[in-house]
Design a protein around this motif. Sequence first.
Motif, PDB file in Angstrom:
ATOM      1  N   UNK A   1      -2.419   0.871   6.635  1.00 50.64           N
ATOM      2  CA  UNK A   1      -2.782   1.626   7.814  1.00 50.64           C
ATOM      3  C   UNK A   1      -3.671   2.793   7.428  1.00 50.64           C
ATOM      4  N   UNK A   2      -4.382   3.345   8.417  1.00 51.83           N
ATOM      5  CA  UNK A   2      -5.379   4.370   8.131  1.00 51.83           C
ATOM      6  C   UNK A   2      -4.853   5.581   7.391  1.00 51.83           C
ATOM      7  N   UNK A   3      -3.711   6.149   7.848  1.00 50.91           N
ATOM      8  CA  UNK A   3      -3.171   7.355   7.226  1.00 50.91           C
ATOM      9  C   UNK A   3      -2.713   7.062   5.797  1.00 50.91           C
ATOM     10  N   UNK A   4      -1.978   5.961   5.609  1.00 49.71           N
ATOM     11  CA  UNK A   4      -1.538   5.589   4.266  1.00 49.71           C
ATOM     12  C   UNK A   4      -2.724   5.394   3.344  1.00 49.71           C
ATOM     13  N   UNK A   5      -3.734   4.682   3.804  1.00 50.73           N
ATOM     14  CA  UNK A   5      -4.915   4.405   2.986  1.00 50.73           C
ATOM     15  C   UNK A   5      -5.602   5.698   2.561  1.00 50.73           C
ATOM     16  N   UNK A   6      -5.745   6.642   3.487  1.00 54.19           N
ATOM     17  CA  UNK A   6      -6.427   7.886   3.150  1.00 54.19           C
ATOM     18  C   UNK A   6      -5.630   8.708   2.144  1.00 54.19           C
ATOM     19  N   UNK A   7      -4.313   8.759   2.311  1.00 60.04           N
ATOM     20  CA  UNK A   7      -3.502   9.508   1.351  1.00 60.04           C
ATOM     21  C   UNK A   7      -3.557   8.871  -0.023  1.00 60.04           C
ATOM     22  N   UNK A   8      -3.552   7.547  -0.092  1.00 56.07           N
ATOM     23  CA  UNK A   8      -3.660   6.865  -1.381  1.00 56.07           C
ATOM     24  C   UNK A   8      -4.977   7.182  -2.076  1.00 56.07           C
ATOM     25  N   UNK A   9      -6.004   7.453  -1.299  1.00 61.10           N
ATOM     26  CA  UNK A   9      -7.338   7.640  -1.871  1.00 61.10           C
ATOM     27  C   UNK A   9      -7.714   9.096  -2.107  1.00 61.10           C
ATOM     28  N   UNK A  10      -7.275  10.021  -1.225  1.00 60.37           N
ATOM     29  CA  UNK A  10      -7.860  11.369  -1.287  1.00 60.37           C
ATOM     30  C   UNK A  10      -6.855  12.505  -1.362  1.00 60.37           C
ATOM     31  N   UNK A  11      -5.558  12.259  -1.260  1.00 69.57           N
ATOM     32  CA  UNK A  11      -4.614  13.367  -1.201  1.00 69.57           C
ATOM     33  C   UNK A  11      -4.714  14.250  -2.439  1.00 69.57           C
TER      34      UNK A  11
END
Length: 269
Positions: free
Chosen positions: A251-261
């Motif tokens: 999902x969008x939120x999970x994907x972004x955290x995996x990539x940029x957090x």
Amino acid sequence: MTIASIMVSLDLGAAAAARVRLAASLAQRFEATLAGVAARKIPNPGPGEDLETIQAAYNEEQAKLGEELRRCRDIFEQNCGTGIRTHWQQAEADAASFLVRQALAADIVIVGREQDDRAGDTAASPGAVLMEAGRPVLMTPPGSDHLKAERIVIAWKDAPEARRAVSAALPFIRRAKQVYVVSAGEEARFDGAEQVTEFLGRHGAQVVTHLLNATARDVADEILQFTTREDADLVVMGGYGRSRLREWLFGGVTREFLQISSVCCLMSH
């Protein structure tokens, strides 16, 4: 709930040493055992090669594998400090698959946020580990070698994954100075954030609720901005995704955290 066993993924990337130091500091804080884990799979021979060539290539790869795993173990032993119980596990296997198998003996699994090109095939994909381990996964950004977890943001969405993440985070939440239950999006006020706040208060947490206005596309960015404003260094959240022929779709939120957090994320699937 307590944390008695911590498992950390080792590779040859630049962030591995800091990840071990973070894991070791948590093991000391919770008086837990720390296990270091590394693996790499030997590639299959190319098509049309004769037996002698295949054997020579395999011997070369075996020697390379032994050297890489030795270097991983050195990183682990040189950065886990003293005063904690440790043990080491390694194998000729796919890095993520081996870590998942070993995770049955862990309360929490620590992985890097993203793969470093220098890590090579010893790097375990954080997404694959999150989806398959059946354990909470603490994802650490590059260079992060300590986790205070004094100020924690819970990125709340009423789903089983988020509920499991909150339960897994209770050992951290009970020790935190401040916890924020944050729900973002158009339906945030209907998502049960106040009930979660009340639940955590019963566990002794200093906790407040925040509802953030955000479009579905901006949820991850809004939560990360909130985390920065409140000087938090841990986000607790569900990990949402599914498999399509062993390719993970997030999902969008999970994907972004995996990539940029830029902060540690405690995630559960």
